[in-house]
Design an enzyme around this catalytic site. Structure first.
Site, PDB file in Angstrom:
ATOM      1  CB  SER A 153      -0.279   4.451  -3.841  1.00 49.90           C
ATOM      2  OG  SER A 153       0.845   4.358  -3.284  1.00 49.90           O
ATOM      3  NE  ARG A 214       3.835  -6.176   1.624  1.00 50.42           N
ATOM      4  CZ  ARG A 214       3.134  -5.345   0.754  1.00 50.42           C
ATOM      5  NH1 ARG A 214       3.386  -4.391   0.202  1.00 50.42           N
ATOM      6  NH2 ARG A 214       1.917  -5.947   0.517  1.00 50.42           N
ATOM      7  CG  ASP A 294      -1.063   8.622   3.370  1.00 48.72           C
ATOM      8  OD1 ASP A 294       0.056   8.325   3.527  1.00 48.72           O
ATOM      9  OD2 ASP A 294      -1.846   8.616   1.994  1.00 48.72           O
ATOM     10  CG  HIS A 324      -0.033   5.179   1.560  1.00 46.55           C
ATOM     11  ND1 HIS A 324      -0.172   6.398   0.918  1.00 46.55           N
ATOM     12  CD2 HIS A 324       0.373   4.231   0.651  1.00 46.55           C
ATOM     13  CE1 HIS A 324       0.306   6.167  -0.336  1.00 46.55           C
ATOM     14  NE2 HIS A 324       0.520   5.016  -0.549  1.00 46.55           N
ATOM     15  CG  ASP A 325      -2.386  -0.164   3.158  1.00 47.75           C
ATOM     16  OD1 ASP A 325      -1.764   0.008   2.119  1.00 47.75           O
ATOM     17  OD2 ASP A 325      -2.012  -1.085   3.593  1.00 47.75           O
TER      18      ASP A 325
END
Length: 347
Positions: A153, A214, A294, A324-325
């Site tokens: 990332s 968040r 992603d 993405h994680d």
């Protein structure tokens, strides 16, 4: 690469790294490093950082080949499980006999600038600025050649910037879920997060702003398929009450409220969107890993980067439920790629 050795102890959770001079240690004990930032150091924006030091942490076997490991903007120097900071942010990959084997390598991780100082203002900082700060740590260590830079990332962006600036200081890159530039849709999502932070800070509720930003960020890290599998969509009794997925996001936001400050998040979020490298200028051999689900770093961007790199070693495309994680969740798949990429490093 060899350092002088003597036994040292680790610092408490979230404490600033001690100023220790040249690092000295024995065995596999981790050690923190605090490196002074020169008075004449300026960011690309010409701004000066408010902090006086950059903090790193060495893990693994003394004298072994050096591997730099860098993650997302929530990551830092505590990459491996320690007695002071729980599991570490990537203990699934960095461990004794793990894919990045601490009995085989010495691992360097570092805290990104700016620090989360109370009352600090945002700074305009680039991935190239972070690479220059990392170079200060390496200078302090005696200018070792980095056998491999493994960046995920935001850390992958820094790895690309480091190789562009310092081609002779790194022998290979492993770049996971990062490309040569930010995607417009990802910039849009992060822009909304930044406006949430600014609005909450203006209202005198900075921690609530961090929590809500968040929550929004979590919806971009993961996939629609995962959310559909995990959460029921049954409506609550009354309008305004939380759905199950909202309860999950609220919990994730609350857990993050004190993890950072709005100013630091604004700085690093903007740094992601400001990121750009010229792939043709990166001569270092590169292994690229992208996940087809992603949405923050679309696989087409990684394919473009692969096509433009003059020394692409390998491009790996993998499916994942986690978007993405995935680099934090797909332990087996990522481990196999890392072991392959690092297997030929001389001991």
């Amino acid at each position: 690469m060899a350092f002088d050795t003597q036994e040292t102890t680790t610092d408490p959770l979230c404490a600033p790294a001690r100023s220790i001079g040249r690092p000295v240690r024995t065995g596999n004990a981790a050690i923190d490093i605090a490196v002074a930032i020169p008075d004449d150091f300026r960011l690309a924006s010409s701004e000066r950082l408010g902090q006086r030091q950059i903090a790193g942490r060495l893990h693994g076997r003394v004298g072994a080949p050096l591997v730099v490991v860098a993650g997302g903007i929530s990551a830092g120097r505590f990459v491996h499980r320690t007695e002071t900071n729980g599991l570490g942010w990537w203990s699934g990959a960095v461990s004794i006999r793990g894919p990045i084997d601490l009995s085989r390598f010495q691992v360097l991780a570092f805290d990104y600038a700016p620090e989360a100082a109370e009352g600090a203002k945002p700074v305009t900082i680039t991935t190239h600025d972070q690479a220059r700060l990392l170079a200060l740590i390496l200078d302090h260590l005696g200018n070792p050649v980095v056998s491999a830079f493994v960046g995920c990332s935001y850390g992958g962006m820094i790895g690309l910037a480091f190789a562009e600036l310092f081609p002779d200081r790194v022998e290979q890159l492993v770049v996971v879920s990062a490309a040569h530039r930010a995607h417009a849709q990802a910039i849009a999502w992060r822009g909304i997060q930044r406006r949430i932070l600014q609005l909450a800070e203006a209202a005198g509720r900075p921690e609530d702003g961090v929590a809500l930003a968040r929550e929004l960020a979590m919806t971009t890290y993961r996939t629609a398929e995962e959310f559909a599998d995990r959460f029921e969509t049954t409506a609550p009794a009354e309008a305004g009450q939380a759905y199950p997925v909202c309860e999950y996001l609220t919990a994730r936001g609350k857990a993050y409220r004190t993890h950072t400050t709005p100013a630091r998040w604004l700085s690093l979020s903007d740094s992601i969107d400001r990121h750009t490298v010229t792939p043709e200028a990166i001569r270092t051999p590169v292994t690229l890993i992208g996940f087809t689900s992603d949405r923050l770093v679309p696989i087409d961007d990684i394919r473009e980067l692969a096509a433009r790199l003059p020394n692409l070693f390998r491009l790996v495309e993998a499916p994942s439920l986690y978007g993405h994680d995935a680099f934090l969740k797909e332990d087996e798949a990522v481990a196999a790629i890392l072991r392959s990429a690092l297997k030929d490093i001389d001991q």
